[in-house]
Write an enzyme that holds these catalytic residues in place. Sequence first.
Site, PDB file in Angstrom:
ATOM      1  N   CYS A 153       0.832  -1.199   0.000  1.00 20.63           N
ATOM      2  CA  CYS A 153       0.000   0.000   0.000  1.00 20.63           C
ATOM      3  C   CYS A 153       0.868   1.251   0.000  1.00 20.63           C
ATOM      4  CB  CYS A 153      -0.922  -0.023   1.212  1.00 20.63           C
ATOM      5  SG  CYS A 153      -1.884   1.482   1.355  1.00 20.63           S
ATOM      6  N   CYS A 156      -0.457   4.137   2.099  1.00 19.68           N
ATOM      7  CA  CYS A 156      -0.279   3.993   3.552  1.00 19.68           C
ATOM      8  C   CYS A 156       1.167   4.270   3.941  1.00 19.68           C
ATOM      9  CB  CYS A 156      -0.588   2.563   4.015  1.00 19.68           C
ATOM     10  SG  CYS A 156      -2.078   1.850   3.382  1.00 19.68           S
ATOM     11  N   ASP A 157       2.093   3.771   3.175  1.00 22.57           N
ATOM     12  CA  ASP A 157       3.477   3.687   3.633  1.00 22.57           C
ATOM     13  C   ASP A 157       4.481   4.529   2.847  1.00 22.57           C
ATOM     14  OD1 ASP A 157       2.605   1.809   5.503  1.00 22.57           O
ATOM     15  OD2 ASP A 157       2.704   0.225   4.015  1.00 22.57           O
TER      16      ASP A 157
END
Length: 331
Positions: A153, A156-157
């Site tokens: 992701c 997200c990261d």
Amino acid sequence: MFKSLQIEDKPNTAPVATEAERVKCLIIGSGPAGYTAAIYAARANLSPVMYEGLQPGGQLTTTTEVENYPGYPEGVTGPVMMDDFKKQAERFGTDVRWGLATKVDFSGDIKKVWIDDTKLIEAEAVIIATGATAKYLGLEDEAKYAGGGVSACATCDGFFYRGKDVAVVGGGDTAAEEAMYLAGLCNKVYLIVRRDELRASKVMADRVMKTPNIEVLWKHQTKGLFGDGVVQGATLVKNKGEANEEEVKIKIDGFFLAIGHKPNSDIFAEYLDLDNVGYIKTVPGTSKTKVPGVFACGDVQDPIYRQAVTAAGSGCMAAIDAERYLSEKHN
Ligand code: NDP
């Protein structure tokens, strides 16, 4: 930080239920399909209870700009859109709860669903909207470096890799989107593509090719990752044709998977028909599964379109199908 979309696949033992609650309509999962089902079910007086799962809002909360959802002429980010969906579902009285469905029993007229292995919900109708989960390559190193440079992701990261070099694996729209997102944060993005062409739509592929800090590594596959505790590089194999292979090493700090998804249907396999990938089979043109009173919508039953708008549409269908099922049952 590293999110998983997985619906847990528990061994087939009866969970210990410490409490039970009877509801009319239970919705499992909270992406565009689940929220749309909730809006329609709530407005039809079905008093829906929704369990959001591990990733409230579903896959769209890990996406960047959504430009193809009607009603947002300037585009919208996935998290904002899902927050709008949730507010709309709650406005009509949907009881949205944190929790993960871990086991079901669809053998009786009243459907049983266990939440987090402890709470038992008994529902007259169940709408499954559990979506799909990102796939991994299956390399031992993916587990070894989980939380240390491997992610599925970028949204997200990606933040953790600002100014660094990273790689994205895959050649579809997800890979293209993730590579472009990371290109805006990172120094350099390698896009590791196993064939000599992208599967992504032309518009996305064009954007990738025009982004100066994305380098596409055609006909490359990942053999492994290396690094002292965290990812510091990847070993790739370049297929030069006619069984002629060359090993290539790239220095990277982040390794992002974008090779497709697996439907989150494992806990339903005992009761519902699934296709060979795991998508729940529904009666064509409806959300009905083979069990009366159990309906499926969104990516968990859609191997073809997998779009937010088609998921939302199928969520609407599921709520209407559930409403009709319940009114026939009570008349
Ligand atoms: P896709 O199935 O479309 O693409 C998967 C990609 O990963 C392919 O390029 C495939 O290669 C590659 N791949 C699969 N397995 C491996 C492996 N073991 N090793 C290396 N590469 C591998 O999945 P996506 O998640 O990209 O897209 C799913 C759907 O969602 C599509 O319909 C897509 O259009 C849609 N989507 C739309 C978006 C948008 O409109 N904004 C954004 C994201 C997704 P190969 O091509 O060789 O099979």
